[in-house]
Enzyme design. Structure first.
Site, mmCIF file in Angstrom:
data_model
loop_
_atom_site.group_PDB
_atom_site.id
_atom_site.type_symbol
_atom_site.label_atom_id
_atom_site.label_comp_id
_atom_site.label_asym_id
_atom_site.label_seq_id
_atom_site.Cartn_x
_atom_site.Cartn_y
_atom_site.Cartn_z
ATOM 1 N N LEU A 159 -14.594 36.438 -4.286
ATOM 2 C CA LEU A 159 -16.070 37.901 -4.208
ATOM 3 C C LEU A 159 -15.992 38.587 -4.377
ATOM 4 O O LEU A 159 -16.757 39.027 -4.952
ATOM 5 C CB LEU A 159 -15.769 37.859 -1.782
ATOM 6 C CG LEU A 159 -17.935 37.786 -2.086
ATOM 7 C CD1 LEU A 159 -18.728 37.077 -2.164
ATOM 8 C CD2 LEU A 159 -17.419 38.799 -0.817
ATOM 9 N N GLY A 160 -14.715 39.463 -3.885
ATOM 10 C CA GLY A 160 -14.687 41.283 -4.864
ATOM 11 C C GLY A 160 -14.482 41.191 -6.470
ATOM 12 O O GLY A 160 -14.377 39.640 -7.100
ATOM 13 N N HIS A 198 -23.325 52.159 -6.178
ATOM 14 C CA HIS A 198 -22.998 51.910 -7.749
ATOM 15 C C HIS A 198 -24.414 52.888 -8.449
ATOM 16 O O HIS A 198 -24.435 53.286 -9.432
ATOM 17 C CB HIS A 198 -23.331 50.332 -8.130
ATOM 18 C CG HIS A 198 -21.800 50.162 -7.735
ATOM 19 N ND1 HIS A 198 -20.753 50.350 -8.489
ATOM 20 C CD2 HIS A 198 -21.347 49.239 -7.163
ATOM 21 C CE1 HIS A 198 -19.654 49.616 -7.813
ATOM 22 N NE2 HIS A 198 -20.297 48.886 -7.061
ATOM 23 N N CYS A 217 -25.071 49.305 1.265
ATOM 24 C CA CYS A 217 -24.521 48.414 0.458
ATOM 25 C C CYS A 217 -23.245 49.189 -1.156
ATOM 26 O O CYS A 217 -24.020 49.950 -1.069
ATOM 27 C CB CYS A 217 -25.414 47.686 -0.172
ATOM 28 S SG CYS A 217 -24.353 45.739 -0.545
ATOM 29 N N THR A 224 -23.708 47.903 -3.620
ATOM 30 C CA THR A 224 -24.200 48.004 -4.754
ATOM 31 C C THR A 224 -25.225 48.854 -4.868
ATOM 32 O O THR A 224 -26.000 49.764 -6.128
ATOM 33 C CB THR A 224 -24.958 46.784 -4.823
ATOM 34 O OG1 THR A 224 -24.313 45.608 -4.657
ATOM 35 C CG2 THR A 224 -25.861 46.876 -5.898
ATOM 36 N N GLU A 230 -30.914 45.770 1.687
ATOM 37 C CA GLU A 230 -30.421 44.843 3.119
ATOM 38 C C GLU A 230 -31.922 45.823 3.911
ATOM 39 O O GLU A 230 -31.439 46.586 4.675
ATOM 40 C CB GLU A 230 -28.773 45.548 3.568
ATOM 41 C CG GLU A 230 -28.519 44.849 2.718
ATOM 42 C CD GLU A 230 -27.208 45.359 3.437
ATOM 43 O OE1 GLU A 230 -26.416 46.045 3.762
ATOM 44 O OE2 GLU A 230 -25.823 45.166 2.542
#
Ligand code: ZN
Length: 371
Positions: A290-291, A71, A66, A68, A92
């Site tokens: 959403l961003g 990051h 993802c 995420t 996921e």
């Protein structure tokens, strides 16, 4: 989760909070955030998790990387402030239930499942009124407790999503980000409407195919990357525009009765894209955001929201479990095109290459095979 960063409501949590117990006699391979810095490490002696009474233990087959996870891999400011060192990352996945806790009633070993990655105690206002995705006590697997980049993951029974037989593993591994796209598109009610999608990263591209399947009349997409613009068109956008080229907003307006698109789906988290997106939205239109932005931004709310009289929706996660049912129906309709979005698969032992393929943009959605 999403290409979005989960927001902490309670601050940094130690890894053991809400985490399953571990079997010290059995081990597994797992990708671990081994230090307060970039990358992950493959630990081949990680203790296997053990089900609590209301948990299920899943033998993981495939996992998705993802935004995420990027990051977390890069260890940026957000990751450093949120991710406990020592945690197994990833949220996921698809896998097979191997064991269930003593109080689990609905599921049995052998079932192929994915899971909602946001957990809650189902005790606060939103959890009890159909909005558990914005519960005040949300914890996230792979962020607040051990995740799925491992041979086994433990999740609460309430979070389990049995996967329909006709949905392939590769797709079942990425239901979490697809759910973000479905949630955003369905929140904005796109049927028979013109839709402007700003930013065609993983979820933006998914939103193109979802919006088309959900009956959007015409889709306009923007992205700086020509490859992604081409893919957006292949997936059903009538126009894919470079936001750096002046005049693109007028083009969208002109195509939409000179007034602008009915719906804006903001997927980029880029400050200029937000302003441009609202400029391309008609008065009285609906914007679903959403961003996530890097921090506070400058935005002319007077002229772009109030005088326009538009509706603005913040979208977070997936509705539990309305979004999951909608997603299953859309997948079963055969109208979603995901093959060009899930571009790469690697064995988990090649996790470095897998993460780099996603981070460099060479791949779009990257899946790792675990078992
Ligand atoms: Zn995710």
């Amino acid at each position: 989760m999403s290409g979005t960063l989960p927001q902490s409501t309670t601050g940094r949590q130690p890894v053991e909070v809400h985490a399953p117990k571990k079997d010290q006699t059995a081990t597994m391979i797992a990708l671990v955030k081994h230090h307060a810095g970039p990358e992950l490490q493959l630990d081949s002696n990680r203790a296997k998790p053990v089900c609590g009474p209301r948990d299920v233990l899943v033998k993981v087959k495939k996992v998705g990387i993802c935004g995420t996870d990027r990051h977390i891999w890069e260890w940026d400011q957000w990751a450093a402030s949120r991710i406990p060192v020592g945690i197994v990352t990833g949220h996921e996945f698809v896998g097979i239930i191997e064991a269930v806790g003593s109080a689990v009633t609905k599921y049995r070993p052998g079932l192929r499942v994915s899971a909602e990655g946001h957990t809650t105690a189902w005790a606060d206002y939103n959890s009890r009124t159909g909005n558990a995705h914005i519960a005040s006590d949300t914890k996230i697997i792979g962020i607040d407790r051990d995740g799925c980049f491992a041979e086994y993951v433990c999740v609460p029974e309430e979070n389990v999503w049995p996967v329909h037989d006709s949905i392939p593993d590769k797709v079942a591994a990425v239901l979490d980000p697809l759910g973000n796209a479905v949630h955003t598109v369905m929140a904005a009610n796109v049927s028979a409407k013109s839709v402007l999608i700003t930013g065609t990263g993983i979820i933006g591209l998914m939103a193109v195919t979802v919006a088309k399947a959900a009956g959007a009349s015409r889709i306009f997409a923007t992205d700086m990357d020509p490859k992604r613009r081409a893919l957006a068109k292949k997936l059903g956008a009538v126009e894919a525009l470079d936001p750096r080229e002046s005049g693109w907003i007028n083009e969208v307006r002109k195509a939409c009765r000179g007034e602008g698109a009915d719906v804006l789906l903001e997927m980029s988290g880029a400050e200029p894209a937000l302003t441009q997106g609202f400029e391309g939205l008609r008065n009285g239109g609906t914007a679903a955001l959403l961003g996530l932005f890097k921090g506070p931004i400058k935005f002319d709310i007077n002229s772009l929201v109030i005088f326009k009289g538009c509706t603005v929706l913040g979208v977070n996660g997936r509705k539990m479990f309305e979004t999951w049912y909608q997603m299953e129906e859309l997948l079963l309709s055969g109208r979603l095109e995901l093959n060009d979005i899930i571009t790469h698969e690697f064995p988990i032992t090649q996790f470095k290459k897998a993460h780099e393929t996603m981070i460099t943009g060479e791949g779009i959605k990257v899946v790792m095979n675990v078992g």
